[in-house]
Write a protein that holds these residues in place. Structure first.
Motif, PDB file in Angstrom:
ATOM      1  N   ILE A  48      -1.034  15.951  21.369  1.00  0.00           N
ATOM      2  CA  ILE A  48      -1.884  16.064  20.188  1.00  0.00           C
ATOM      3  C   ILE A  48      -1.911  14.711  19.476  1.00  0.00           C
ATOM      4  O   ILE A  48      -0.866  14.222  19.027  1.00  0.00           O
ATOM      5  N   PRO A  49      -3.076  14.059  19.353  1.00  0.00           N
ATOM      6  CA  PRO A  49      -3.140  12.773  18.651  1.00  0.00           C
ATOM      7  C   PRO A  49      -2.639  12.897  17.214  1.00  0.00           C
ATOM      8  O   PRO A  49      -2.943  13.867  16.518  1.00  0.00           O
ATOM      9  N   SER A  50      -1.868  11.908  16.782  1.00  0.00           N
ATOM     10  CA  SER A  50      -1.331  11.933  15.434  1.00  0.00           C
ATOM     11  C   SER A  50      -1.464  10.562  14.793  1.00  0.00           C
ATOM     12  O   SER A  50      -1.409   9.532  15.468  1.00  0.00           O
ATOM     13  N   VAL A  51      -1.642  10.573  13.483  1.00  0.00           N
ATOM     14  CA  VAL A  51      -1.785   9.352  12.702  1.00  0.00           C
ATOM     15  C   VAL A  51      -0.703   9.356  11.632  1.00  0.00           C
ATOM     16  O   VAL A  51      -0.534  10.352  10.921  1.00  0.00           O
ATOM     17  N   LEU A  52       0.022   8.254  11.507  1.00  0.00           N
ATOM     18  CA  LEU A  52       1.053   8.133  10.487  1.00  0.00           C
ATOM     19  C   LEU A  52       0.510   7.338   9.307  1.00  0.00           C
ATOM     20  O   LEU A  52      -0.037   6.251   9.479  1.00  0.00           O
ATOM     21  N   VAL A  53       0.665   7.901   8.106  1.00  0.00           N
ATOM     22  CA  VAL A  53       0.325   7.198   6.872  1.00  0.00           C
ATOM     23  C   VAL A  53       1.637   6.864   6.176  1.00  0.00           C
ATOM     24  O   VAL A  53       2.350   7.756   5.708  1.00  0.00           O
ATOM     25  N   SER A  54       1.977   5.575   6.141  1.00  0.00           N
ATOM     26  CA  SER A  54       3.261   5.173   5.589  1.00  0.00           C
ATOM     27  C   SER A  54       3.181   3.715   5.150  1.00  0.00           C
ATOM     28  O   SER A  54       2.088   3.142   5.024  1.00  0.00           O
ATOM     29  N   ARG A  55       4.342   3.097   4.935  1.00  0.00           N
ATOM     30  CA  ARG A  55       4.392   1.706   4.495  1.00  0.00           C
ATOM     31  C   ARG A  55       5.720   1.093   4.943  1.00  0.00           C
ATOM     32  O   ARG A  55       6.775   1.724   4.804  1.00  0.00           O
ATOM     33  N   ILE A  56       5.633  -0.111   5.488  1.00  0.00           N
ATOM     34  CA  ILE A  56       6.812  -0.841   5.940  1.00  0.00           C
ATOM     35  C   ILE A  56       6.883  -2.175   5.211  1.00  0.00           C
ATOM     36  O   ILE A  56       5.912  -2.604   4.572  1.00  0.00           O
ATOM     37  N   GLY A  57       8.027  -2.838   5.314  1.00  0.00           N
ATOM     38  CA  GLY A  57       8.157  -4.160   4.755  1.00  0.00           C
ATOM     39  C   GLY A  57       7.628  -5.222   5.703  1.00  0.00           C
ATOM     40  O   GLY A  57       7.489  -4.995   6.910  1.00  0.00           O
ATOM     41  N   ASP A  58       7.330  -6.386   5.155  1.00  0.00           N
ATOM     42  CA  ASP A  58       6.892  -7.525   5.967  1.00  0.00           C
ATOM     43  C   ASP A  58       8.137  -8.236   6.485  1.00  0.00           C
ATOM     44  O   ASP A  58       8.503  -9.326   6.035  1.00  0.00           O
ATOM     45  N   ASP A  59       8.814  -7.573   7.430  1.00  0.00           N
ATOM     46  CA  ASP A  59      10.104  -8.062   7.893  1.00  0.00           C
ATOM     47  C   ASP A  59      10.321  -7.684   9.358  1.00  0.00           C
ATOM     48  O   ASP A  59       9.493  -7.000   9.974  1.00  0.00           O
ATOM     49  N   THR A  60      11.426  -8.147   9.898  1.00  0.00           N
ATOM     50  CA  THR A  60      11.726  -7.886  11.309  1.00  0.00           C
ATOM     51  C   THR A  60      11.837  -6.396  11.596  1.00  0.00           C
ATOM     52  O   THR A  60      11.331  -5.904  12.623  1.00  0.00           O
ATOM     53  N   ASP A  61      12.501  -5.637  10.701  1.00  0.00           N
ATOM     54  CA  ASP A  61      12.635  -4.188  10.894  1.00  0.00           C
ATOM     55  C   ASP A  61      11.272  -3.510  10.925  1.00  0.00           C
ATOM     56  O   ASP A  61      11.040  -2.598  11.729  1.00  0.00           O
ATOM     57  N   GLY A  62      10.370  -3.942  10.060  1.00  0.00           N
ATOM     58  CA  GLY A  62       9.040  -3.349  10.016  1.00  0.00           C
ATOM     59  C   GLY A  62       8.252  -3.625  11.286  1.00  0.00           C
ATOM     60  O   GLY A  62       7.602  -2.727  11.846  1.00  0.00           O
ATOM     61  N   ARG A  63       8.306  -4.860  11.757  1.00  0.00           N
ATOM     62  CA  ARG A  63       7.581  -5.196  12.982  1.00  0.00           C
ATOM     63  C   ARG A  63       8.145  -4.439  14.183  1.00  0.00           C
ATOM     64  O   ARG A  63       7.392  -4.028  15.080  1.00  0.00           O
ATOM     65  N   ALA A  64       9.452  -4.240  14.197  1.00  0.00           N
ATOM     66  CA  ALA A  64      10.054  -3.468  15.294  1.00  0.00           C
ATOM     67  C   ALA A  64       9.579  -2.016  15.267  1.00  0.00           C
ATOM     68  O   ALA A  64       9.335  -1.408  16.316  1.00  0.00           O
ATOM     69  N   LEU A  65       9.430  -1.457  14.068  1.00  0.00           N
ATOM     70  CA  LEU A  65       8.917  -0.090  13.958  1.00  0.00           C
ATOM     71  C   LEU A  65       7.468  -0.004  14.436  1.00  0.00           C
ATOM     72  O   LEU A  65       7.090   0.943  15.141  1.00  0.00           O
ATOM     73  N   LEU A  66       6.650  -0.981  14.074  1.00  0.00           N
ATOM     74  CA  LEU A  66       5.259  -0.979  14.533  1.00  0.00           C
ATOM     75  C   LEU A  66       5.192  -1.054  16.054  1.00  0.00           C
ATOM     76  O   LEU A  66       4.364  -0.372  16.677  1.00  0.00           O
ATOM     77  N   ASP A  67       6.044  -1.858  16.652  1.00  0.00           N
ATOM     78  CA  ASP A  67       6.071  -1.943  18.118  1.00  0.00           C
ATOM     79  C   ASP A  67       6.442  -0.597  18.734  1.00  0.00           C
ATOM     80  O   ASP A  67       5.846  -0.168  19.733  1.00  0.00           O
ATOM     81  N   PHE A  68       7.422   0.072  18.133  1.00  0.00           N
ATOM     82  CA  PHE A  68       7.835   1.385  18.645  1.00  0.00           C
ATOM     83  C   PHE A  68       6.698   2.396  18.515  1.00  0.00           C
ATOM     84  O   PHE A  68       6.389   3.119  19.472  1.00  0.00           O
ATOM     85  N   LEU A  69       6.082   2.450  17.337  1.00  0.00           N
ATOM     86  CA  LEU A  69       5.008   3.416  17.100  1.00  0.00           C
ATOM     87  C   LEU A  69       3.853   3.192  18.069  1.00  0.00           C
ATOM     88  O   LEU A  69       3.330   4.150  18.657  1.00  0.00           O
ATOM     89  N   SER A  70       3.455   1.946  18.226  1.00  0.00           N
ATOM     90  CA  SER A  70       2.351   1.641  19.138  1.00  0.00           C
ATOM     91  C   SER A  70       2.707   2.029  20.568  1.00  0.00           C
ATOM     92  O   SER A  70       1.884   2.586  21.301  1.00  0.00           O
ATOM     93  N   GLY A  71       3.942   1.752  20.955  1.00  0.00           N
ATOM     94  CA  GLY A  71       4.378   2.085  22.294  1.00  0.00           C
ATOM     95  C   GLY A  71       4.386   3.575  22.572  1.00  0.00           C
ATOM     96  O   GLY A  71       4.214   4.013  23.708  1.00  0.00           O
ATOM     97  N   VAL A  81       1.597  -2.631   5.032  1.00  0.00           N
ATOM     98  CA  VAL A  81       2.658  -3.638   5.009  1.00  0.00           C
ATOM     99  C   VAL A  81       2.847  -4.122   3.577  1.00  0.00           C
ATOM    100  O   VAL A  81       1.888  -4.537   2.918  1.00  0.00           O
ATOM    101  N   ASP A  82       4.083  -4.043   3.100  1.00  0.00           N
ATOM    102  CA  ASP A  82       4.425  -4.418   1.726  1.00  0.00           C
ATOM    103  C   ASP A  82       5.109  -5.787   1.725  1.00  0.00           C
ATOM    104  O   ASP A  82       6.069  -6.011   2.469  1.00  0.00           O
ATOM    105  N   GLU A  83       4.619  -6.688   0.909  1.00  0.00           N
ATOM    106  CA  GLU A  83       5.184  -8.035   0.860  1.00  0.00           C
ATOM    107  C   GLU A  83       6.368  -8.151  -0.088  1.00  0.00           C
ATOM    108  O   GLU A  83       7.059  -9.177  -0.091  1.00  0.00           O
ATOM    109  N   GLN A  84       6.622  -7.108  -0.886  1.00  0.00           N
ATOM    110  CA  GLN A  84       7.713  -7.174  -1.862  1.00  0.00           C
ATOM    111  C   GLN A  84       8.924  -6.352  -1.451  1.00  0.00           C
ATOM    112  O   GLN A  84      10.065  -6.818  -1.557  1.00  0.00           O
TER     113      GLN A  84
END
Length: 318
Positions: A48-71, A81-84
């Motif tokens: 079932i296709p799913s879309v996540l609505v959320s927010r991550i930091g502009d940091d290494t942890d955030g980019r790693a999560l995006l890679d996981f989600l995309s994968g 993406v939050d810069e603060q």
């Protein structure tokens, strides 16, 4: 005249999961987590296709999560993406009876999910909006959720109480926006006490909740005691599958995803939670909320359990 068929006409379904995405820091290491993300993950694994609505930091942890989600095939177009504020991390501790406790830091990026006009179209064209109480702890993310609920066709409230990140008033307001709710037996007792309907059986408490909030469906999960599915006129009880538990992180989220899969595919009430109880049990045999598996792996697990139950029935009893 020919025209392009809509998603509903072609049978395509889509679920939006709103709220936290984070790293669960477990004794065995860190794993991607957050109830909405977990639900989205298992929906994708079950087709079932799913879309996540959320927010991550502009940091290494955030980019790693995006890679996981995309994968994993989870749409990330609406992961802001939050810069603060930094990407969320949660310290998870596994205690006796495999119960998990969480230290959830704040403030973090998902406390500041912003409203985007594109979200209204997304919600309006999706079949289900899944939301919980944790992301609603902050004024900003709560306000955004309220706007999205205005556009949802079917609103499923995954209660998911995480002390001290809620108040009775907050939970009451979230129930009032729901078409359906999922909660565990401990949460049912707590909510019932708040509302002064804590006396009586599980059935009586659920019926009072249904009447108070006009809920079409309520699911109560009970760990080793299975789960129950309520509509205003019916109750169905589903036994748990006996397994050797590794940890219980995310098992309720897997359960909810499998329930939605069956509901969206038109499964009848009599068997609606059979896949849910199976997937919830399967996840407890793995480490973390989002183990890698295929539908074939889950089907094999169900087949093995069916064989075991047949052998148990054949075995002589003293």
């Amino acid at each position: 005249m020919d025209r392009k068929k809509t998603d509903m006409e072609t049978g395509r379904k889509q679920v939006v999961c709103y709220g936290e995405v984070l790293w669960d820091v477990l004794p065995s290491g860190r794993k991607p987590g957050g109830a909405p993300m977990n639900v989205a993950y298992h929906l994708c694994r079950l087709g079932i296709p799913s879309v996540l609505v959320s927010r991550i930091g502009d940091d290494t942890d955030g980019r790693a999560l995006l890679d996981f989600l995309s994968g994993m095939g989870i749409a990330i177009d609406f992961v802001q993406v939050d810069e603060q504020y930094e990407t969320s991390r949660v310290m998870a501790t596994i205690g006796r009876d495999n119960e998990v406790s969480y230290q959830i830091l704040e403030p973090v990026a998902w406390d500041f999910i912003q409203y985007d006009p594109r979200l209204s179209t997304l919600i309006h064209t999706s079949d289900v909006l899944v939301y919980g109480s944790l992301a609603a702890r902050s004024t900003q993310s709560h306000a955004t959720l309220q706007q999205l609920l205005d556009h949802a066709k079917y609103r499923l409230f995954d209660v998911n109480l995480r002390p001290p990140h809620y108040t009775p008033e907050l939970i009451d307001g979230l129930f009032r926006r729901a078409d359906a709710a999922k909660l565990n037996s401990h949460e049912l007792a707590q909510v019932s006490n708040w509302l002064d309907i804590g006396r009586g059986s599980e059935d009586e408490k659920v019926r009072r909740l249904q009447e108070r909030y006009e809920l079409g469906e309520i699911i109560v999960t009970k760990g080793a005691q299975g789960a129950s599915y309520y509509t205003p006129g019916t109750r169905r009880d589903f036994p748990a599958i006996r397994v050797s538990v590794t940890d219980t992180v995310g098992s309720g989220d897997a359960f909810l995803a499998a329930f939605l899969v069956q509901k969206l595919r038109g499964e009848g009430n009599e068997t609606l939670l059979e896949l849910a109880t199976a997937l919830g049990a399967y996840v407890t045999t793995k480490t973390g909320a989002c183990p890698h598996y295929s539908r074939a792996d889950l089907d094999h697990f169900i087949w093995e359990n069916t064989l075991r139950k047949r052998e148990d029935k054949k075995a002589p009893h003293n």
